[in-house]
Design a protein around this motif. Structure first.
Motif, PDB file in Angstrom:
ATOM      1  N   PRO A  75       0.729  -2.115  -5.142  1.00 30.48           N
ATOM      2  CA  PRO A  75       1.401  -2.645  -6.322  1.00 30.48           C
ATOM      3  C   PRO A  75       1.728  -3.964  -6.081  1.00 30.48           C
ATOM      4  O   PRO A  75       1.909  -4.756  -7.081  1.00 30.48           O
ATOM      5  CB  PRO A  75       2.722  -1.823  -6.123  1.00 30.48           C
ATOM      6  CG  PRO A  75       2.855  -1.037  -4.825  1.00 30.48           C
ATOM      7  CD  PRO A  75       1.298  -1.011  -4.388  1.00 30.48           C
ATOM      8  N   GLY A  76       2.001  -4.543  -4.958  1.00 35.01           N
ATOM      9  CA  GLY A  76       2.168  -6.020  -4.634  1.00 35.01           C
ATOM     10  C   GLY A  76       0.837  -6.646  -5.246  1.00 35.01           C
ATOM     11  O   GLY A  76       1.036  -7.875  -5.920  1.00 35.01           O
ATOM     12  N   ALA A  77      -0.521  -6.251  -4.889  1.00 36.77           N
ATOM     13  CA  ALA A  77      -1.491  -6.874  -5.523  1.00 36.77           C
ATOM     14  C   ALA A  77      -1.570  -6.951  -6.943  1.00 36.77           C
ATOM     15  O   ALA A  77      -1.986  -7.852  -7.541  1.00 36.77           O
ATOM     16  CB  ALA A  77      -2.592  -6.180  -4.798  1.00 36.77           C
ATOM     17  N   ALA A  78      -1.174  -5.569  -7.327  1.00 33.49           N
ATOM     18  CA  ALA A  78      -0.925  -5.539  -9.014  1.00 33.49           C
ATOM     19  C   ALA A  78      -0.191  -6.773  -9.541  1.00 33.49           C
ATOM     20  O   ALA A  78      -0.465  -7.294 -10.639  1.00 33.49           O
ATOM     21  CB  ALA A  78      -0.868  -4.036  -9.383  1.00 33.49           C
ATOM     22  N   LEU A  79       0.748  -6.830  -8.931  1.00 36.26           N
ATOM     23  CA  LEU A  79       2.027  -7.817  -9.017  1.00 36.26           C
ATOM     24  C   LEU A  79       1.164  -9.345  -9.162  1.00 36.26           C
ATOM     25  O   LEU A  79       1.591 -10.179  -9.907  1.00 36.26           O
ATOM     26  CB  LEU A  79       3.387  -7.525  -8.617  1.00 36.26           C
ATOM     27  CG  LEU A  79       4.293  -8.884  -8.450  1.00 36.26           C
ATOM     28  CD1 LEU A  79       5.133  -8.487  -9.928  1.00 36.26           C
ATOM     29  CD2 LEU A  79       5.236  -8.761  -7.393  1.00 36.26           C
ATOM     30  N   LEU A  80       0.643  -9.502  -8.026  1.00 33.96           N
ATOM     31  CA  LEU A  80       0.063 -10.801  -7.780  1.00 33.96           C
ATOM     32  C   LEU A  80      -0.847 -11.005  -9.013  1.00 33.96           C
ATOM     33  O   LEU A  80      -1.124 -12.370  -9.380  1.00 33.96           O
ATOM     34  CB  LEU A  80      -0.432 -10.890  -6.418  1.00 33.96           C
ATOM     35  CG  LEU A  80       0.361 -10.594  -5.307  1.00 33.96           C
ATOM     36  CD1 LEU A  80      -0.400 -10.782  -3.967  1.00 33.96           C
ATOM     37  CD2 LEU A  80       1.674 -11.797  -5.326  1.00 33.96           C
ATOM     38  N   VAL A  81      -1.645 -10.132  -9.433  1.00 33.35           N
ATOM     39  CA  VAL A  81      -2.558 -10.342 -10.409  1.00 33.35           C
ATOM     40  C   VAL A  81      -2.017 -11.154 -11.794  1.00 33.35           C
ATOM     41  O   VAL A  81      -2.704 -12.119 -12.273  1.00 33.35           O
ATOM     42  CB  VAL A  81      -3.173  -9.138 -10.805  1.00 33.35           C
ATOM     43  CG1 VAL A  81      -4.393  -9.349 -12.343  1.00 33.35           C
ATOM     44  CG2 VAL A  81      -4.200  -8.444  -9.950  1.00 33.35           C
ATOM     45  N   VAL A  82      -1.039 -10.979 -12.108  1.00 32.84           N
ATOM     46  CA  VAL A  82      -0.132 -11.389 -13.221  1.00 32.84           C
ATOM     47  C   VAL A  82       0.728 -12.704 -12.615  1.00 32.84           C
ATOM     48  O   VAL A  82       0.692 -13.623 -13.342  1.00 32.84           O
ATOM     49  CB  VAL A  82       0.761 -10.273 -13.725  1.00 32.84           C
ATOM     50  CG1 VAL A  82       1.720 -10.817 -15.075  1.00 32.84           C
ATOM     51  CG2 VAL A  82       0.214  -9.017 -14.245  1.00 32.84           C
ATOM     52  N   GLY A  83       1.446 -12.564 -11.680  1.00 26.70           N
ATOM     53  CA  GLY A  83       2.375 -13.488 -11.195  1.00 26.70           C
ATOM     54  C   GLY A  83       1.590 -14.717 -10.543  1.00 26.70           C
ATOM     55  O   GLY A  83       2.380 -15.601 -10.784  1.00 26.70           O
TER      56      GLY A  83
END
Length: 398
Positions: A75-83
């Motif tokens: 989920p951290g990687a998914a967050l990084l995709v946007v952030g």
């Protein structure tokens, strides 16, 4: 230790690595693209993530003699995709270091371990069953994608349960690979990337807005959506995990490997369930050899970099989904059985399970956290109501 190593340990470790990469490596690629990394930097990320998971899993498993498996924060990687869009690489690395510091401090203070001990076993098992449910279901939905492959693996699974239970999953995986190779289900071999990967550090830069906007949310989703389910997985398997020590190890690993792209490491849940379940070993005391095997394989995959990752990506999706679902079948069944065994806590456990399966997400935090929050609230209210309706001994004597 090597005398106790079995084929089931090797198989469970290999399946855990296979599932760990194929289930979320595409999100890692998207995060790498979001920050605008070069190909050399992208390869460095894969090396750092593989070595980080491998060394922490190997060290924790051998030191504590438990099937402790770590993972990158999906989920951290998914967050990084946007952030990470429009964020300079050095400031992104600074946010990774900041997240690692927060993880380490969490382990040092011990507050998260004390919090995890407040979760009832029924809710913990319901949460685990909900987390693993989609993986178990995927073994059956894959019938639509490749009916022959899944059917052959399913038949071998049933035969193995009857005749060679200890080696069931390895035989099923072998049968699936042989059929997929015969049927030409593997991807194009030309997609293999044979380039040499080397670690490439980037000096961190620190920007307060990026630390707050990227580093802090990365820490929150890693704790709520990854570390909490990871603790629950080991508890449900009958272990008392060293939560604080594990957080310190993964936090320090995050700090050291952040300049190379190791953005955040945490306790694994789904892959840990493969190594901590009865399919890995009938004896819980030696299941740590499965996670230790996975640790060694993670290191090899990390050193192989893009070559090994591309090899994973050409594997048939139905093969990966089926072997993961069948390997987790016993764990899902045991978790549901324990979750619903107590009639007094059954409603709260069922709500926890259903909320987890629903996949809801608020404020960037996944369903595992909200399922636990809702389940604990319902359990507290129903337990208090039951206690208030129970007559006291003094009242009964009148």
């Amino acid at each position: 230790m090597l005398k106790s190593l079995r084929l089931s340990h090797l198989a469970a470790g290999a399946i855990a690595v296979l599932v760990g990469y194929t289930s979320s490596v595409a999100i890692i690629f998207q995060a790498i693209e979001a920050v605008g990394a070069t190909q050399a930097q992208a390869n460095s990320w894969l090396i750092a993530l593989g070595l980080g998971m491998g060394l922490t899993s190997l060290g924790l498993s051998l030191w504590f003699r438990m099937p402790i498996l770590t993972a990158w924060s999906t989920p951290g990687a998914a967050l990084l995709v946007v952030g990470l869009k429009d964020v300079p690489m050095d400031q992104a690395i600074g946010a990774f270091v900041f997240c690692g510091v927060l993880l380490t401090l969490t382990g040092l203070t011990g507050w998260f371990e004390r919090l995890s001990q407040l979760i009832p076993d029924t809710l913990a098992n319901a949460l685990l069953a909900g987390i693993l449910f989609q993986f178990g279901l995927s073994a059956f939905t894959a019938l639509n994608d490749d009916t022959a492959l899944v059917a052959i693996m399913g038949v071998n699974f049933l035969i193995g349960r009857l005749w060679f239970h200890r080696y069931n999953i390895p035989v099923v995986l072998l049968a699936g690979c042989l059929w997929a190779g015969f049927a030409g289900s593997f991807g194009d071999i030309q997609q293999l990337d044979l380039s040499l990967s080397l670690p490439m550090p980037v000096m961190p830069g620190f920007s307060v807005p990026v630390l707050i906007g990227v580093g802090l949310p990365l820490y929150i989703v890693t704790m709520c959506s990854q570390n909490m389910p990871g603790v629950v997985t080991l508890r449900s398997a009958g272990y008392q995990p060293p939560v604080s020590a594990s957080l310190m190890v993964t936090g320090i690993a995050s700090i050291l490997l952040a300049p190379f792209g190791g953005y955040a490491f945490n306790l694994a849940a789904i892959t840990a369930a493969i190594c901590a379940g009865p399919e890995a070993d009938g004896d819980p005391k030696t299941r740590y050899l499965a996670s230790a095997t996975a640790g060694v394989l993670y290191c090899l995959v990390g050193l192989g970099g893009a070559t090994v990752i591309s090899l994973f990506l050409i594997a048939p999706k139905a093969l990966v989904a089926t072997i993961a679902g069948l390997a987790l079948l016993s764990t899902i069944g045991n978790s549901l059985s324990h979750a619903l065994s107590d009639s007094q806590n059954r409603e709260a456990a069922l709500i926890t399970f259903m909320t987890t399966v629903s996949g809801i997400s608020f404020f960037g935090i996944g369903s595992a956290f909200w399922a636990l929050a809702i389940g604990l609230t319902v359990d507290h209210l129903l337990t208090r109501q039951t206690q208030s309706n129970t007559p006291t001994t003094a009242h009964q004597s009148r």
